[in-house]
Design a protein around this motif. Sequence first.
Motif, PDB file in Angstrom:
ATOM      1  N   UNK A   1       0.832  -1.211   0.000  1.00  0.00           N
ATOM      2  CA  UNK A   1       0.000   0.000   0.000  1.00  0.00           C
ATOM      3  C   UNK A   1       0.865   1.259   0.000  1.00  0.00           C
ATOM      4  N   UNK A   2       1.882   1.275   0.850  1.00  0.00           N
ATOM      5  CA  UNK A   2       2.756   2.448   0.929  1.00  0.00           C
ATOM      6  C   UNK A   2       3.429   2.718  -0.411  1.00  0.00           C
ATOM      7  N   UNK A   3       3.919   1.662  -1.063  1.00  0.00           N
ATOM      8  CA  UNK A   3       4.641   1.855  -2.326  1.00  0.00           C
ATOM      9  C   UNK A   3       3.707   2.179  -3.488  1.00  0.00           C
ATOM     10  N   UNK A   4       2.467   1.733  -3.422  1.00  0.00           N
ATOM     11  CA  UNK A   4       1.509   2.118  -4.451  1.00  0.00           C
ATOM     12  C   UNK A   4       1.146   3.598  -4.339  1.00  0.00           C
TER      13      UNK A   4
ATOM     14  N   UNK B   1      10.687   1.333   3.722  1.00  0.00           N
ATOM     15  CA  UNK B   1       9.764   0.232   4.003  1.00  0.00           C
ATOM     16  C   UNK B   1      10.531  -1.003   4.479  1.00  0.00           C
ATOM     17  N   UNK B   2      11.636  -1.318   3.826  1.00  0.00           N
ATOM     18  CA  UNK B   2      12.436  -2.478   4.217  1.00  0.00           C
ATOM     19  C   UNK B   2      12.999  -2.306   5.625  1.00  0.00           C
ATOM     20  N   UNK B   3      13.517  -1.115   5.919  1.00  0.00           N
ATOM     21  CA  UNK B   3      14.082  -0.869   7.247  1.00  0.00           C
ATOM     22  C   UNK B   3      13.008  -0.944   8.332  1.00  0.00           C
ATOM     23  N   UNK B   4      11.834  -0.364   8.061  1.00  0.00           N
ATOM     24  CA  UNK B   4      10.750  -0.397   9.040  1.00  0.00           C
ATOM     25  C   UNK B   4      10.266  -1.834   9.257  1.00  0.00           C
ATOM     26  N   UNK B   5      10.200  -2.620   8.176  1.00  0.00           N
ATOM     27  CA  UNK B   5       9.799  -4.021   8.308  1.00  0.00           C
ATOM     28  C   UNK B   5      10.807  -4.800   9.149  1.00  0.00           C
TER      29      UNK B   5
ATOM     30  N   UNK C   1      15.705 -11.890  -7.848  1.00  0.00           N
ATOM     31  CA  UNK C   1      15.614 -11.211  -9.125  1.00  0.00           C
ATOM     32  C   UNK C   1      14.322 -10.477  -9.381  1.00  0.00           C
ATOM     33  N   UNK C   2      13.174 -11.048  -8.990  1.00  0.00           N
ATOM     34  CA  UNK C   2      11.912 -10.388  -9.279  1.00  0.00           C
ATOM     35  C   UNK C   2      11.803  -9.042  -8.576  1.00  0.00           C
ATOM     36  N   UNK C   3      12.370  -8.932  -7.384  1.00  0.00           N
ATOM     37  CA  UNK C   3      12.211  -7.721  -6.599  1.00  0.00           C
ATOM     38  C   UNK C   3      13.084  -6.590  -7.113  1.00  0.00           C
ATOM     39  N   UNK C   4      14.087  -6.904  -7.942  1.00  0.00           N
ATOM     40  CA  UNK C   4      14.918  -5.838  -8.504  1.00  0.00           C
ATOM     41  C   UNK C   4      14.158  -5.045  -9.561  1.00  0.00           C
ATOM     42  N   UNK C   5      13.050  -5.606 -10.058  1.00  0.00           N
ATOM     43  CA  UNK C   5      12.272  -4.949 -11.111  1.00  0.00           C
ATOM     44  C   UNK C   5      11.838  -3.534 -10.737  1.00  0.00           C
ATOM     45  N   UNK C   6      11.164  -3.300  -9.588  1.00  0.00           N
ATOM     46  CA  UNK C   6      10.716  -1.933  -9.312  1.00  0.00           C
ATOM     47  C   UNK C   6      11.853  -0.939  -9.122  1.00  0.00           C
TER      48      UNK C   6
ATOM     49  N   UNK D   1       3.296  -4.627  -5.326  1.00  0.00           N
ATOM     50  CA  UNK D   1       3.145  -3.277  -5.877  1.00  0.00           C
ATOM     51  C   UNK D   1       3.700  -3.192  -7.295  1.00  0.00           C
ATOM     52  N   UNK D   2       4.830  -3.846  -7.541  1.00  0.00           N
ATOM     53  CA  UNK D   2       5.415  -3.814  -8.883  1.00  0.00           C
ATOM     54  C   UNK D   2       4.580  -4.610  -9.880  1.00  0.00           C
ATOM     55  N   UNK D   3       3.814  -5.598  -9.388  1.00  0.00           N
ATOM     56  CA  UNK D   3       2.928  -6.339 -10.283  1.00  0.00           C
ATOM     57  C   UNK D   3       1.901  -5.398 -10.913  1.00  0.00           C
ATOM     58  N   UNK D   4       1.427  -4.431 -10.117  1.00  0.00           N
ATOM     59  CA  UNK D   4       0.471  -3.465 -10.668  1.00  0.00           C
ATOM     60  C   UNK D   4       1.147  -2.443 -11.570  1.00  0.00           C
ATOM     61  N   UNK D   5       2.180  -1.794 -11.028  1.00  0.00           N
ATOM     62  CA  UNK D   5       2.890  -0.761 -11.783  1.00  0.00           C
ATOM     63  C   UNK D   5       4.387  -0.949 -11.583  1.00  0.00           C
TER      64      UNK D   5
END
Length: 392
Positions: free
Chosen positions: A152-155, A166-170, A241-246, A341-345
């Motif tokens: 939600x935050x990244x969208x 977001x990563x640091x807070x998680x 690898x998938x997470x490097x996309x955004x 989030x990257x799946x959407x945009x």
Amino acid sequence: MNQPIWRRWLEIWLVSTKLGFTSFGGPIAHLGYFQHEYVQKRNWLDQKSYADLIALCQFLPGPASSQVGISIGIIRGGVIGGVISWLGFTMPSVLILMIAASFLTGHNVEQEGIISGLKIVAVAVVAQAVLGMGKTLTPDRPRLAIGIGSSVVLLVWPYTFVQIGVILFAALLGIFMYRQVSAEEESELPIVKWKGGAIISLSLFFVLLAALPLLSWKFSSTWFDMMDTFYRAGAIVFGGGHVVLPILQQEVVPHLLSKEHFLAGYGAAQAVPGPLFTFSSYIGTVVKGWSGGLVATLAIFLPSFLLVMGVLPFWNGIRRNKNVRGALLGVNASVVGILLASLYDPVFVSAVSNGHDFALALICFGLLVYWKVPSWVVVILGVAGRFILNYT
């Protein structure tokens, strides 16, 4: 281990190159190939030690499967063995994607339907990754909440610095909620204690992370921009690898290449064996030719080398720390949200413009997830399907 070191290096090269040409299916599949080849077939390390290496590489940012291969190469043949292992596993997909980039930039692929077909396949591939990682990394309500909240935050605020926050807070949430989770009794990894070299590697990792953005700003050079972008992506991406996309999408589109060519390359990366981080080879080639492809490849994988060489000698002690365990659980949950989030945009909004596109994406998703069709076959079918839609 009694054989001459050059024989071990040769063996590492032959085995890793075979894996580089045959390891289709993404990071999880790669770990299965490694387990069969290195543990069951060759007995280079036992099953528990192999599981411990996977835990280490999930703890570190970067491409987990590549880092596992590098680690096994280091344990088997020292630092040179790690380099050889990486070269063998990575170079086949690097060369294929650089050739693909040369082809896509030299042809009118938008009209031919290649790019739109690859973009639709990317929708199915990323959706499959979200589904698979979600089952593993968000198995309970607190972690599911972290994942959904991250998405939600990244969208709402789709910026690179927000993703890092977001990563640091998680990680902090994970420490708070999961540091008391008990762990199984663990064995010691067979690691050489070269702690002086490890400290140098970690120091170089942070020096480059700080220096490359300054060099890029100072010299206003595309080369420094590329080195900064790809090194930073390899240094901060958790989840493979998938997470490097955004991150790469925000960094290179549109000032280095178009969104169409970006997503086409991501789709093409699904059709080749080896690590998904070789997507950088495609981008670098589109931007600066073959020399650009090599620079991008080295820049995105260099953090993995430095981190593995820097952390491996200390891992037996680090992994017993409860705060580290808790932080890792939180970070892994946020990774699912980042990928969602990257799946959407940019993936969905750029690939699907009508019902026909969505129908083809659904077919590709079903073939991947439920019929277990190899990803390279789905890529071919997706491009062929888009050609058919163009003439219907």
